[in-house]
Design a protein around this motif. Structure first.
Motif, mmCIF file in Angstrom:
data_model
loop_
_atom_site.group_PDB
_atom_site.id
_atom_site.type_symbol
_atom_site.label_atom_id
_atom_site.label_comp_id
_atom_site.label_asym_id
_atom_site.label_seq_id
_atom_site.Cartn_x
_atom_site.Cartn_y
_atom_site.Cartn_z
ATOM 1 N N VAL A 240 33.158 32.694 49.422
ATOM 2 C CA VAL A 240 33.727 31.491 50.027
ATOM 3 C C VAL A 240 32.621 30.461 50.274
ATOM 4 C CG1 VAL A 240 34.828 30.594 52.143
ATOM 5 C CG2 VAL A 240 35.702 32.691 51.033
ATOM 6 N N TRP B 274 43.263 36.959 51.046
ATOM 7 C CA TRP B 274 42.305 36.813 52.138
ATOM 8 C C TRP B 274 42.515 35.434 52.766
ATOM 9 C CZ3 TRP B 274 41.208 39.894 47.988
ATOM 10 C CH2 TRP B 274 40.601 41.137 48.252
ATOM 11 N N GLU B 275 42.555 35.416 54.113
ATOM 12 C CA GLU B 275 42.655 34.131 54.836
ATOM 13 C C GLU B 275 41.235 33.623 55.043
ATOM 14 O OE1 GLU B 275 45.325 32.494 55.576
ATOM 15 O OE2 GLU B 275 46.808 34.062 55.087
ATOM 16 N N THR B 276 40.905 32.489 54.466
ATOM 17 C CA THR B 276 39.530 31.985 54.544
ATOM 18 C C THR B 276 39.520 30.485 54.804
ATOM 19 O OG1 THR B 276 39.294 31.293 52.235
ATOM 20 C CG2 THR B 276 38.941 33.632 52.688
ATOM 21 N N ASP B 277 38.321 29.918 54.976
ATOM 22 C CA ASP B 277 38.171 28.469 55.160
ATOM 23 C C ASP B 277 38.726 27.681 53.970
ATOM 24 O OD1 ASP B 277 36.858 29.129 57.409
ATOM 25 O OD2 ASP B 277 34.850 28.532 56.729
ATOM 26 N N ILE C 159 33.561 38.846 50.257
ATOM 27 C CA ILE C 159 34.438 37.661 50.209
ATOM 28 C C ILE C 159 33.811 36.480 50.970
ATOM 29 C CG2 ILE C 159 36.743 36.743 50.734
ATOM 30 C CD1 ILE C 159 36.891 38.893 48.552
ATOM 31 N N PRO C 160 33.236 36.676 52.182
ATOM 32 C CA PRO C 160 32.658 35.515 52.886
ATOM 33 C C PRO C 160 31.538 34.837 52.079
ATOM 34 C CG PRO C 160 32.869 37.388 54.388
ATOM 35 C CD PRO C 160 33.177 37.897 53.009
ATOM 36 N N TRP D 295 38.889 30.339 42.894
ATOM 37 C CA TRP D 295 39.690 30.894 43.991
ATOM 38 C C TRP D 295 41.152 30.772 43.593
ATOM 39 C CZ3 TRP D 295 38.336 33.814 47.866
ATOM 40 C CH2 TRP D 295 39.215 34.001 48.947
#
Ligand SMILES: [Zn+2]
Length: 467
Positions: A125, A197-200, A121-122, A187
């Motif tokens: 992102v 997912w909590e992301t930027d 996931i990162p 996304w």
């Protein structure tokens, strides 16, 4: 010896000599299964073509780094996990295990990497942030979309050019048809019943296409040699992978794109409602050895449509028996001094087998070369016999053939025991004949025949093969 291989590159729509980025090395990305169910035989046709591809590179002296992803988050996995009321990870784990079991029984050589989408996931992102910075995206209702009009090369792989008047039209589903070429989701905004997912980028989960871009670039670099899949991946999946990856990096994604054609069953499109839908398990439950399935699925060159039939499975099974019987005869026949007649056929096989594979993986011709060699071996055994030198050369040819095709018999638990028992009975029969106890000798022959073991008394002694 030549290392030159030619492939039909979907991107340029022509046969091209393969030129690796790094001498002697191949960086290969193969789209893997969506682990929401057991893969069907059409999926395995593609995975086996990719296996023959990597094995061919190794036969030609290349090192291979293959990545095959597991799609463990997308519309289908989420839906099925919810229907089964288990977590996404728990649900997909079971099918990942089943997939690896299938690969082992189909003798697929393991890839170097089997990344799972949820572990990257990162990286996804990061690519989306790069795309945002370059103006390829827009946001709407918490989701992020790729604006395909910002990538003028969109359509270069599939030939699907978006219509001009579709500005602003977009799709949220992962998979869609060619007539719907439009902005696609990178996304997805959080939704009831979906993982988040909590992301930027804010909360959400990835679209399907960005997953492969992220895993491919993380493990192979921004530019690599070959990207494979089935023809149904060309649009939208691979077209979108190119737009995302090249849009973010500004450099070519994969140099060569190879696609396996469809498989049909008894001439018809495979579909559950038609009752002609098969997984590997369905076939093994009907008594077919996975290696027979492998033989049939690799027997047709990958760019031709494959018509999967039960007659075809029986023919494949006979072809595999022919290999086993020839090996058995060979093993049970002593060498004949000076009988080198087979060497010419062995030399021809070596040339034809490699030429066939180098010609866009022509597996049908490679198998034909092998069967010609088997015929030559049987003729030699019927005639002058085979010298030690020819036997050694033959062993090397069989090793080469099996290193790519992987259809030769394997020593398995129990088989050796069986063979030892057969040898004991054959020795007993020889002793009985010497003692003129023909009743006992015939009884042993009949007993073995009842087990499908056929004896042949030859000038070189008694040899046996399975029916
Ligand atoms: Zn993919």
């Amino acid at each position: 010896m030549t290392r030159r291989l030619r492939f039909f590159n979907t991107l340029n729509r022509r046969l091209e000599d393969f030129e690796p980025i790094e001498e002697g090395q191949v960086l290969l990305y193969t789209c893997g299964p969506t682990i929401y169910d057991f893969p069907h035989i059409g999926n395995y046709r593609t995975f086996l073509f990719e296996d023959v591809l990597r094995r061919t590179f190794r036969l030609f002296g290349y090192g291979v780094t293959q990545v095959q992803n597991l799609t463990d988050v997308d519309d289908r996995t989420i839906q099925r996990a919810n229907e089964n009321a288990v977590s996404l990870r728990e649900f997909t784990d079971g099918f990942a295990t089943a997939f690896f079991e299938d690969l082992a029984s189909l003798r697929v050589e393991p890839a170097e990497h089997y990344p799972r989408a949820t572990d990257y996931i990162p990286e996804m992102v990061e690519i989306i942030k790069r795309l945002e910075a370059k103006g390829h995206t827009y946001r709407s209702d918490g989701s992020i979309y790729y604006r395909i009009s910002t990538f003028p090369e969109y359509g270069k792989l599939s030939g699907v050019r978006p219509e001009k008047n579709l500005a602003g039209a977009r799709v949220d589903v992962d998979d869609y048809e060619k007539e719907n070429a439009r902005d696609f989701v990178l996304w997805k905004a959080p939704k009831e019943g979906e993982p988040v997912w909590e992301t930027d980028l804010g909360p959400g989960r990835p679209g399907w296409h960005i997953e492969c871009s992220a895993m491919a670039m993380a493990l192979l670099g921004e530019t690599f040699d070959i990207h494979c899949g089935g023809v149904d991946n060309i649009f939208p999946h691979h077209e979108n992978e190119i737009a995302q990856s090249e849009g973010a990096t500004g450099c070519p994604f994969a140099h060569t794109w190879l696609h396996a054609e469809h498989l049909v069953v008894e001439g018809e499109k495979m579909a559950k409602r038609v009752g002609n839908f098969f997984t590997l398990r369905d076939l093994t439950e009907r008594g077919f050895d996975p290696v027979v399935v492998r033989y049939l699925l690799i027997s047709v060159p990958y760019r031709q449509r494959l018509n999967f039939t039960f007659d075809g499975l029986h023919v494949a099974s006979q072809a595999i028996d022919r290999i086993a019987n020839t090996l058995r005869r060979l093993e049970n026949t002593p060498s004949s001094d000076g009988a080198d007649g087979l060497l010419a056929g062995i030399e021809r096989f070596g040339r034809e087998f490699r030429e066939a594979l180098a010609d866009d993986l022509n597996t049908a011709r490679a198998l034909a070369a092998l069967h010609t060699l088997l015929r030559d071996v049987n003729s030699a055994l019927d005639g002058e016999g085979i010298s030690d030198a020819a036997r050694d050369a033959l062993g090397r040819s069989f090793d080469d053939a099996d290193s790519v095709l992987a259809i030769f018999p394997r020593a398995a638990a129990g088989v050796g025991g069986d063979d030892a028992e057969i040898d004991v009975l054959i020795d007993e029969r020889i002793a009985a004949r010497k003692n003129k106890d023909f009743a006992r000798a015939d009884a042993i022959r009949d007993e073995l025949a009842g087990k499908g073991i056929i004896l042949e008394d030859t000038p070189h002694g008694t040899v046996w093969h399975r029916e």
